[in-house]
Design a protein around this motif. Structure first.
Motif, PDB file in Angstrom:
ATOM      1  N   UNK A 163       0.820  -1.220   0.000  1.00 12.10           N
ATOM      2  CA  UNK A 163       0.000   0.000   0.000  1.00 12.10           C
ATOM      3  C   UNK A 163       0.850   1.264   0.000  1.00 12.10           C
ATOM      4  N   UNK A 164       1.893   1.289   0.847  1.00  6.42           N
ATOM      5  CA  UNK A 164       2.686   2.511   0.988  1.00  6.42           C
ATOM      6  C   UNK A 164       3.357   2.882  -0.333  1.00  6.42           C
ATOM      7  N   UNK A 165       3.945   1.884  -0.981  1.00  6.59           N
ATOM      8  CA  UNK A 165       4.626   2.176  -2.257  1.00  6.59           C
ATOM      9  C   UNK A 165       3.601   2.593  -3.316  1.00  6.59           C
ATOM     10  N   UNK A 166       2.423   1.977  -3.234  1.00  7.64           N
ATOM     11  CA  UNK A 166       1.370   2.331  -4.204  1.00  7.64           C
ATOM     12  C   UNK A 166       0.983   3.795  -4.037  1.00  7.64           C
ATOM     13  N   UNK A 167       0.925   4.231  -2.794  1.00  8.75           N
ATOM     14  CA  UNK A 167       0.607   5.648  -2.519  1.00  8.75           C
ATOM     15  C   UNK A 167       1.660   6.556  -3.143  1.00  8.75           C
ATOM     16  N   UNK A 168       2.931   6.258  -2.926  1.00 12.99           N
ATOM     17  CA  UNK A 168       4.009   7.095  -3.479  1.00 12.99           C
ATOM     18  C   UNK A 168       3.921   7.152  -5.007  1.00 12.99           C
ATOM     19  N   UNK A 169       3.726   5.960  -5.608  1.00  9.62           N
ATOM     20  CA  UNK A 169       3.678   5.919  -7.082  1.00  9.62           C
ATOM     21  C   UNK A 169       2.451   6.673  -7.597  1.00  9.62           C
ATOM     22  N   UNK A 170       1.317   6.443  -6.947  1.00 11.28           N
ATOM     23  CA  UNK A 170       0.080   7.077  -7.433  1.00 11.28           C
ATOM     24  C   UNK A 170       0.137   8.585  -7.272  1.00 11.28           C
ATOM     25  N   UNK A 171       0.795   9.064  -6.239  1.00  7.28           N
ATOM     26  CA  UNK A 171       0.912  10.518  -5.992  1.00  7.28           C
ATOM     27  C   UNK A 171       1.573  11.178  -7.195  1.00  7.28           C
ATOM     28  N   UNK A 172       2.640  10.550  -7.671  1.00  7.69           N
ATOM     29  CA  UNK A 172       3.349  11.106  -8.839  1.00  7.69           C
ATOM     30  C   UNK A 172       2.520  10.904 -10.112  1.00  7.69           C
ATOM     31  N   UNK A 173       2.011   9.699 -10.264  1.00  3.81           N
ATOM     32  CA  UNK A 173       1.305   9.356 -11.497  1.00  3.81           C
ATOM     33  C   UNK A 173       0.073  10.237 -11.694  1.00  3.81           C
ATOM     34  N   UNK A 174      -0.725  10.362 -10.655  1.00  6.79           N
ATOM     35  CA  UNK A 174      -2.000  11.070 -10.793  1.00  6.79           C
ATOM     36  C   UNK A 174      -1.797  12.576 -10.936  1.00  6.79           C
ATOM     37  N   UNK A 175      -0.689  13.055 -10.431  1.00  7.12           N
ATOM     38  CA  UNK A 175      -0.430  14.505 -10.529  1.00  7.12           C
ATOM     39  C   UNK A 175      -0.125  14.897 -11.972  1.00  7.12           C
ATOM     40  N   UNK A 176       0.376  13.903 -12.756  1.00  4.05           N
ATOM     41  CA  UNK A 176       0.825  14.249 -14.117  1.00  4.05           C
ATOM     42  C   UNK A 176       0.066  13.518 -15.214  1.00  4.05           C
ATOM     43  N   UNK A 177      -1.034  12.826 -14.835  1.00  3.86           N
ATOM     44  CA  UNK A 177      -1.687  12.052 -15.907  1.00  3.86           C
ATOM     45  C   UNK A 177      -3.156  12.398 -16.045  1.00  3.86           C
ATOM     46  N   UNK A 178      -3.643  12.113 -17.211  1.00  2.00           N
ATOM     47  CA  UNK A 178      -5.048  12.447 -17.460  1.00  2.00           C
ATOM     48  C   UNK A 178      -5.934  11.207 -17.495  1.00  2.00           C
ATOM     49  N   UNK A 179      -5.467  10.128 -16.863  1.00  2.00           N
ATOM     50  CA  UNK A 179      -6.318   8.928 -16.909  1.00  2.00           C
ATOM     51  C   UNK A 179      -7.628   9.189 -16.169  1.00  2.00           C
ATOM     52  N   UNK A 180      -8.688   8.521 -16.613  1.00  2.00           N
ATOM     53  CA  UNK A 180      -9.984   8.642 -15.925  1.00  2.00           C
ATOM     54  C   UNK A 180     -10.308   7.363 -15.163  1.00  2.00           C
ATOM     55  N   UNK A 181      -9.435   6.355 -15.307  1.00  8.29           N
ATOM     56  CA  UNK A 181      -9.691   5.089 -14.601  1.00  8.29           C
ATOM     57  C   UNK A 181      -8.369   4.380 -14.348  1.00  8.29           C
ATOM     58  N   UNK A 182      -8.344   3.581 -13.294  1.00  5.90           N
ATOM     59  CA  UNK A 182      -7.113   2.880 -12.919  1.00  5.90           C
ATOM     60  C   UNK A 182      -7.441   1.494 -12.372  1.00  5.90           C
ATOM     61  N   UNK A 183      -6.703   0.498 -12.883  1.00  6.98           N
ATOM     62  CA  UNK A 183      -6.801  -0.874 -12.352  1.00  6.98           C
ATOM     63  C   UNK A 183      -5.590  -1.130 -11.464  1.00  6.98           C
ATOM     64  N   UNK A 184      -5.860  -1.378 -10.167  1.00  7.29           N
ATOM     65  CA  UNK A 184      -4.786  -1.737  -9.226  1.00  7.29           C
ATOM     66  C   UNK A 184      -4.823  -3.252  -9.032  1.00  7.29           C
ATOM     67  N   UNK A 185      -3.691  -3.929  -9.189  1.00  2.34           N
ATOM     68  CA  UNK A 185      -3.676  -5.404  -9.216  1.00  2.34           C
ATOM     69  C   UNK A 185      -3.867  -6.058  -7.864  1.00  2.34           C
ATOM     70  N   UNK A 186      -4.045  -5.291  -6.827  1.00  3.12           N
ATOM     71  CA  UNK A 186      -4.598  -5.847  -5.576  1.00  3.12           C
ATOM     72  C   UNK A 186      -5.230  -4.719  -4.769  1.00  3.12           C
ATOM     73  N   UNK A 187      -6.084  -5.094  -3.844  1.00  2.00           N
ATOM     74  CA  UNK A 187      -6.867  -4.082  -3.110  1.00  2.00           C
ATOM     75  C   UNK A 187      -5.993  -3.184  -2.238  1.00  2.00           C
ATOM     76  N   UNK A 188      -4.909  -3.752  -1.707  1.00  2.00           N
ATOM     77  CA  UNK A 188      -4.051  -2.918  -0.845  1.00  2.00           C
ATOM     78  C   UNK A 188      -3.472  -1.749  -1.638  1.00  2.00           C
ATOM     79  N   UNK A 189      -3.069  -2.020  -2.875  1.00  2.00           N
ATOM     80  CA  UNK A 189      -2.528  -0.920  -3.690  1.00  2.00           C
ATOM     81  C   UNK A 189      -3.640   0.074  -4.022  1.00  2.00           C
ATOM     82  N   UNK A 190      -4.859  -0.434  -4.200  1.00  2.00           N
ATOM     83  CA  UNK A 190      -5.985   0.468  -4.459  1.00  2.00           C
ATOM     84  C   UNK A 190      -6.179   1.419  -3.270  1.00  2.00           C
ATOM     85  N   UNK A 191      -5.923   0.917  -2.066  1.00  2.00           N
ATOM     86  CA  UNK A 191      -6.004   1.793  -0.872  1.00  2.00           C
ATOM     87  C   UNK A 191      -4.954   2.902  -0.960  1.00  2.00           C
ATOM     88  N   UNK A 192      -3.787   2.571  -1.453  1.00  2.00           N
ATOM     89  CA  UNK A 192      -2.738   3.587  -1.631  1.00  2.00           C
ATOM     90  C   UNK A 192      -3.134   4.618  -2.662  1.00  2.00           C
TER      91      UNK A 192
END
Ligand code: RIB
Length: 339
Positions: A225-254
């Motif tokens: 989860x923690x690493x997913x949060x770090x990655x998503x923070x960067x990714x979402x700040x610079x991307x225009x995606x409208x949907x995201x598939x996280x390969x497990x629920x813990x990463x989805x929490x991040x």
């Protein structure tokens, strides 16, 4: 403190060693209640504890099973352990649960420990790849084992697995059917086959609908989860995606935490779907859409298979089908009015 033996119990009660042994092994067919009661009273008075190791040498069974999981802090695995332990106890076994922390060396140490403890069989939810050395310890010592959830790619051993390709496909198809064209993916560890198969299924769904996915839309996660949060923070700040598939629920929490901090609304700005269907998914706000694994049942069935293998009965691998669970974290792409 004196350590009494079964002989001391026999002498103190006046019954034979075999009679005492039958009581200790719950094999009192035809025995009077008084005899059983007297023996159990003396066992308690003398604080006698049978020597499991010695018992194992006589009966050639310890009535103990071992289960090694890669990350006990991920809610998927306690659910797996719950199913395995319930089935083990229902069949008169104790279950020793070990956590390898995704470390091959720690997994090996536990395999050796379970061997020394003379367990009757091992369930192995191996870390990324079941190493030849670790599998060799089991095969050389002729300990029956069943793979659980992972290891399908590197071993011909029987196991209980999920159709991860189909799970990834269902996740991608669900987002596509909601109208999303710009869809990102956070994978699990690249060296874990079930993670790669989820990505392949997801990409297959996009391909079938002619939806391109730039390489930078794919983040290589690690199921944490923690690493997913770090990655998503960067990714979402610079991307225009409208949907995201996280390969497990813990990463989805991040991803949730990162989206919240970036003032990105789930699902209005970003639809998120996970994988596993851990209990937390129901208490997240919004409740998490996900791909359900029959985790408890996988645990139960893996013990059933292992007990069959211990009794030299024929066994075959089982593959579970994933199911889509739609909740509130995914929604149709809003009709955006572009001025
Ligand atoms: O969340 C942990 C993941 O590791 C699960 O998806 C399960 O399949 C295990 O392999």
């Amino acid at each position: 403190m004196t350590k009494y033996t079964i002989k001391d119990i026999a002498r103190e009660t006046g019954y034979s060693i075999s009679t005492v042994s039958r009581v200790l092994n719950n094999k009192e067919e035809g025995m009077s209640k008084e005899t059983r009661k007297r023996i159990l009273e003396v066992v308690e008075e003398m604080n006698y504890r049978p020597n499991q190791f010695a018992r194992g040498l006589i009966t050639k069974q310890s009535n103990m099973l071992g289960l090694i999981v890669p990350n006990i802090s991920n809610p998927f695995f306690p659910e797996l352990c719950r199913g395995a332990e319930d089935e083990a106890v229902n069949n008169g076994y104790s279950l020793i649960i070990c956590n390898s922390d995704d470390q091959s060396s720690k997994e090996e140490r536990y395999i050796r420990l379970l061997k020394e403890q003379q367990v009757d069989g091992v369930l192995l939810a191996s870390m990324n790849k079941l190493t030849r050395e670790n599998e060799g310890i089991l095969t050389d010592s002729q300990i029956p084992y069943i793979l659980v959830d992972r290891g399908l790619d590197v071993s011909t051993a029987t196991g209980v697995f999920m159709d991860n390709f189909k799970g990834g496909y269902l996740a991608g198809k669900h987002l596509i059917e909601l109208g999303h064209q710009k869809i990102g993916c956070m994978t699990g560890p690249v060296d874990i086959t079930n993670s790669n198969n989820r990505l392949k299924g997801f990409l297959q769904a996009l391909k079938e609908h002619d939806i391109p996915i730039p390489s930078h839309y794919i983040m290589n996660g690690n199921y944490h989860m923690e690493d997913a949060y770090d990655q998503a923070k960067q990714f979402l700040a610079n991307n225009e995606v409208t949907a995201l598939f996280a390969s497990n629920d813990l990463m989805a929490c991040g991803v949730y935490r990162a989206a919240f901090e970036l003032d990105i609304s789930i699902p209005n700005d970003l639809s998120v779907i996970g994988f596993d269907d851990i209990p937390f998914g129901e208490v997240l706000n919004p409740k998490l859409s996900t791909i359900r694994q029959n985790t408890y049942q996988i645990g139960k069935e893996s013990v059933k298979l292992l007990i069959k293998k211990i009794h030299n009965e024929p066994v075959e691998s089982l593959f579970y089908e994933p199911t889509l669970v739609v909740r509130k974290s995914t929604t149709k792409l809003p009709e955006r009015s572009f001025s």
